[in-house]
Enzyme design. Structure first.
Site, PDB file in Angstrom:
ATOM      1  N   ASP A   5     -21.658 -34.725  -6.430  1.00 32.39           N
ATOM      2  CA  ASP A   5     -21.009 -33.476  -6.027  1.00 32.39           C
ATOM      3  C   ASP A   5     -22.005 -32.768  -5.126  1.00 32.39           C
ATOM      4  OD1 ASP A   5     -20.139 -30.881  -5.757  1.00 32.39           O
ATOM      5  OD2 ASP A   5     -19.558 -30.627  -7.862  1.00 32.39           O
ATOM      6  N   TYR A  52     -27.629 -26.479 -17.546  1.00 32.88           N
ATOM      7  CA  TYR A  52     -26.320 -26.886 -17.036  1.00 32.88           C
ATOM      8  C   TYR A  52     -26.273 -26.905 -15.509  1.00 32.88           C
ATOM      9  CZ  TYR A  52     -21.437 -26.991 -15.913  1.00 32.88           C
ATOM     10  OH  TYR A  52     -20.233 -27.336 -15.374  1.00 32.88           O
ATOM     11  N   LYS A  91     -20.876 -30.994 -14.681  1.00 27.34           N
ATOM     12  CA  LYS A  91     -20.731 -32.150 -15.556  1.00 27.34           C
ATOM     13  C   LYS A  91     -21.005 -33.408 -14.758  1.00 27.34           C
ATOM     14  CE  LYS A  91     -19.985 -32.055 -19.959  1.00 27.34           C
ATOM     15  NZ  LYS A  91     -21.047 -31.560 -20.828  1.00 27.34           N
TER      16      LYS A  91
HETATM   17  C1  F6R Z   1     -17.869 -27.603 -12.036  1.00 27.23           C
HETATM   18  C2  F6R Z   1     -17.136 -27.056 -13.156  1.00 27.23           C
HETATM   19  C3  F6R Z   1     -16.571 -25.702 -13.020  1.00 27.23           C
HETATM   20  C4  F6R Z   1     -17.628 -24.611 -12.982  1.00 27.23           C
HETATM   21  C5  F6R Z   1     -16.996 -23.222 -12.970  1.00 27.23           C
HETATM   22  C6  F6R Z   1     -18.007 -22.103 -12.819  1.00 27.23           C
HETATM   23  O1  F6R Z   1     -18.001 -28.970 -12.096  1.00 27.23           O
HETATM   24  O2  F6R Z   1     -16.985 -27.677 -14.140  1.00 27.23           O
HETATM   25  O3  F6R Z   1     -15.685 -25.495 -14.096  1.00 27.23           O
HETATM   26  O4  F6R Z   1     -18.517 -24.734 -14.048  1.00 27.23           O
HETATM   27  O5  F6R Z   1     -16.082 -23.134 -11.899  1.00 27.23           O
HETATM   28  O6  F6R Z   1     -18.774 -22.355 -11.696  1.00 27.23           O
HETATM   29  P1  F6R Z   1     -19.829 -21.290 -11.109  1.00 27.23           P
HETATM   30  O7  F6R Z   1     -20.714 -20.894 -12.250  1.00 27.23           O
HETATM   31  O8  F6R Z   1     -20.521 -22.081 -10.038  1.00 27.23           O
HETATM   32  O9  F6R Z   1     -19.024 -20.157 -10.568  1.00 27.23           O
HETATM   33 MG    MG Z   2     -18.586 -28.914  -8.057  1.00 26.86          MG
HETATM   34 MG    MG Z   3     -17.004 -32.757 -10.211  1.00 27.12          MG
END
Ligand code: F6R
Ligand code: MG
Ligand code: MG
Length: 375
Positions: free
Chosen positions: A11, A229, A232
């Site tokens: 990613d 974190y 994923k």
């Molecule tokens: C990314 C994922 C998303 C983010 C979520 C919050 O792979 O699983 O669910 O964790 O959109 O992202 P931030 O903290 O970057 O705004």
């Molecule tokens: Mg992403």
């Molecule tokens: Mg992804």
């Protein structure tokens, strides 16, 4: 011919949040891999996306863990980040390039890798799977069912080459060690490990009849590398099909059950793995539900013939409807376990920061009979 199939993914930024890869990212990756093909490094390639993950599917003759091939993938991710993700201000540009210290292998630096070298058969059908908003342990259930469950794979009972069983190489992602276990006689031990999906994942599966590699999967856990974190570890895997391996339909069969996997929304929630056609390879509802795409190829002297979009079929409509129903049910739990992951997994999210801010306010339970202060 001896061919190596390497799927390397990362990613490195996406459109409209953690949603989907931008077409320009795919375009540049294709151009760079085309150059490598003209230079003779690659036999062939195919670039695609699983939600916000860019997937480089490559065939070559260099064997696994090859510095040039891993270097090609690393440089492709770097250049797409610098030349597309950053100028377009795509979201989380370069996210998975965690450790900028490439020295011959991308394993441990962020990208996910599934690769294997094998003698191409007279006809070599291969099913490739890529998922978004989940983790390598998401493959545990389907891989067990494909290679060890005769209620799924009729060939385990009927075909002498399958009947000899399969060997599972299982990685303990916490301790960085692995164990080889044999199905069917060690099935219960295999399940004892594979049921703990956040810790154990299948690295590869071999046919015991002749030691041929049958499947390879990615086993990266980014948070174990970074210590916090970072999204994923949306996994990839491929499975060789037919003629002494499970039939394509036996490989697809476990995905008709949208099993619960970890990784939905902020890597912190559990949701059903929904198989979708490529056109729906983008996460939406609550950043999900966790999605799976499947591509079917034939290899012809290492050339990738295809793909066929394996889940673009009404036969999976019922699975998708079930997945939506389960998604709905799970979401009704809001922030409660088990819809939200348990404390072990949450350790790698932003939750500990929130809990830390409450630390000073906890008092001993001996003082529970005190009147609360209303200041
Ligand atoms: C990314 C994922 C998303 C983010 C979520 C919050 O792979 O699983 O669910 O964790 O959109 O992202 P931030 O903290 O970057 O705004
Ligand atoms: Mg992403
Ligand atoms: Mg992804």
């Amino acid at each position: 011919m001896k061919v190596t199939l390497s799927i390397i993914k990362a990613d490195i930024g996406s459109l409209a949040g953690h949603h989907r890869v931008h077409p320009k990212q795919i375009e540049l990756a294709q151009r760079l891999l085309e150059e490598a093909k003209s230079n003779g490094l690659l036999v062939d390639y195919h670039v695609t996306n699983a939600g916000d993950d860019l997937q480089l599917i490559m065939t070559h003759t260099k064997g696994i863990d090859d510095g040039e091939i891993h270097g090609l993938a690393w440089n492709t991710f770097k250049r797409v980040t610098e030349e597309v993700s950053k100028p377009l201000k795509l979201y989380a540009a370069g996210q998975d390039l965690l450790i900028d210290a490439f020295s011959g292998n991308v394993r441990g630096l962020g990208p996910g890798v599934a690769e294997a070298e094998f003698e191409e058969r007279k006809s070599e059908p291969i099913a490739m799977f890529m998922a978004d908003k989940t983790e390598p342990g998401a493959w545990n259930l389907p891989l067990y069912r494909i290679f060890a469950d005769p209620f799924n794979t009729a060939g385990l009972v009927i075909d002498p080459k399958l009947k000899a069983g399969f060997l599972f190489r299982i990685l303990d992602m916490v301790e960085g060690r692995f164990v080889d276990l044999k199905a069917p006689e060690e099935s219960y031990d295999i399940l004892a490990l594979l049921g703990t999906t956040g810790r154990y994942a299948v690295h590869g599966v071999w046919r015991r009849y002749d030691g041929e590699i049958a499947a390879a999967a990615s086993t990266t856990r980014l948070n174990f590398i970074a210590g916090h974190y970072v999204g994923k570890d949306d996994p990839v895997m491929f499975v060789r099909a037919q003629a002494g391996f499970p039939a394509l339909g036996e490989i697809l069969e476990p995905f008709s059950f949208p099993h619960l996997v970890a990784g939905w929304m902020r890597g912190s929630h559990v949701g059903p793995l929904m198989p979708v056609p490529l056109k729906y390879s983008q996460c939406t509802r609550f950043d999900g539900p966790p999605r799976l795409i499947g591509l079917g190829f034939q290899l012809a002297e290492g050339k990738l013939i295809g793909p066929s979009d394996l889940f673009d079929d009404p036969a999976f409509d019922m699975t998708r409807a079930k997945a939506e129903e389960i998604a709905d049910y799970m979401r009704r739990h809001g922030p409660f376990m088990p819809a939200r992951l348990g404390p072990d997994e949450m350790e790698y999210t932003t939750l500990p920061q929130v809990l830390k801010s409450l630390e000073d306010r906890f008092k001993s339970s001996d003082e529970m009979s005190e009147k609360p202060s209303f200041d």
